[in-house]
Design an enzyme around this catalytic site. Structure first.
Site, PDB file in Angstrom:
ATOM      1  N   ARG A   1      42.406  33.082  33.658  1.00 40.34           N
ATOM      2  CA  ARG A   1      41.749  34.346  33.286  1.00 40.34           C
ATOM      3  C   ARG A   1      42.857  35.332  32.912  1.00 40.34           C
ATOM      4  NH1 ARG A   1      40.759  39.162  35.717  1.00 40.34           N
ATOM      5  NH2 ARG A   1      38.783  40.178  35.311  1.00 40.34           N
TER       6      ARG A   1
ATOM      7  N   LYS B   1      49.013  41.030  37.403  1.00 40.59           N
ATOM      8  CA  LYS B   1      48.715  41.449  38.776  1.00 40.59           C
ATOM      9  C   LYS B   1      49.914  42.041  39.509  1.00 40.59           C
ATOM     10  CE  LYS B   1      44.273  39.672  39.652  1.00 40.59           C
ATOM     11  NZ  LYS B   1      43.420  38.624  40.163  1.00 40.59           N
TER      12      LYS B   1
END
Ligand code: 7PJ
Length: 277
Positions: free
Chosen positions: A256, A222
């Protein structure tokens, strides 16, 4: 705490962290670059992640990266449902990353084990689509919409606001008949949050875990990890492993991730340390 998490036909004991492998089937997916668009290669990638130790495969047909445009229901159904059917046939537990009740219903009929909604089942009919069966749900917090969510998000107290939202959504799901042991919550890293917000939420994973719902975290590759390290999206493996371990050490139950093999190895070492006292 030895709770269990029920997910389709499976019951996970949560005595070790679970790994959810990301399978994007969007042409503009920023992490996979659309390389897995072809169905056969998507299935092959899912099998590889399963063999590498993924407990669940998260199939996403609508990109939710910052600035992404929505896709129509037909396009999303066509991208996702045949894949879920194929995974279910092979006994691979599939989660479906969607905000659309029609896609949820079709995914559940096709054998999905979990509905993973970045909108926390707020769309009209979404909770009803997920209630009454064996499908698990992941409720994620997002401030705003993907198209604009990173435009200077502001919170008074990000941890309390996100936690209160998730607890209220979980209560709405339980009231509609979704069993508590089928509900996971997710603070939604990067979804309408600055780097400071993301770090505050990560430090506070214990607050989320204390709600009793398993906490799922998506930190893999991210933007905040890119900001911290200065690395491009395909150079964030080490940063992603560090973030996953930090989350698990604070009580996250499900991670995840894009890099399943490396994450599973890192978690095996963490588990061995934790269980060797
Ligand atoms: C997340 C997600 C996340 C959950 C995406 C990306 C963006 N679902 N879907 N949590 N992120 N539950 O993979 O970078 O953080 S898409």
């Amino acid at each position: 705490m030895n709770r269990s998490f029920r997910c389709g036909a499976r019951a996970f004991a949560l005595d070790r962290p679970l790994v959810m492998g990301v399978l994007n089937v969007t042409p503009d997916s920023f992490s996979d670059g659309g390389r897995f668009l072809a169905r056969e290669s998507a299935i092959a990638h899912a099998r590889r992640m399963r063999d590498d130790g993924a407990d669940l495969i998260d199939v996403g047909g609508e990109s939710s990266r910052p600035g992404a445009a929505p896709v129509t229901e037909d396009v999303e159904l066509e991208r996702v449902i045949p894949l879920v059917e194929a995974l279910a046939r092979e006994g691979i537990a599939a989660a479906v990353d969607t905000r659309k009740p029609a896609v949820m219903r079709a995914a559940i009929a096709a054998g999905a084990s979990m509905i993973n909604d970045i909108g926390a089942l707020q769309a009209p009919g979404a909770i009803e689509a997920c209630a009454g069966g064996r499908t698990a749900v992941c409720l994620m917090h997002m401030r705003g919409e993907p198209a604009t969510m990173q435009d200077a998000p502001v919170y008074d107290d990000v941890v309390t606001e996100v936690k209160d939202f998730l607890v209220a959504r979980a209560a709405a799901c339980e009231a509609a008949g979704i069993a508590a042991e089928r509900i996971a919550i997710d603070p939604g890293f990067g979804f309408g949050k600055t780097r400071a917000h993301n770090l505050a939420l990560l430090r506070a994973i214990g607050v989320f875990a204390a709600t009793g719902y398993p906490v799922l975290v998506g930190l893999s590759r991210k933007g905040s990890l890119g900001e911290i390290t200065g690395r491009a999206v395909d150079e964030r493996l080490a940063a992603s492993l560090a973030a996953a371990l930090a989350a698990v050490a604070r009580g996250a139950s499900i991670v995840r991730v894009h890099d399943v093999r490396e994450t599973v190895d890192a978690l095996k070492v963490w588990n061995a340390i934790e269980q060797s006292s």
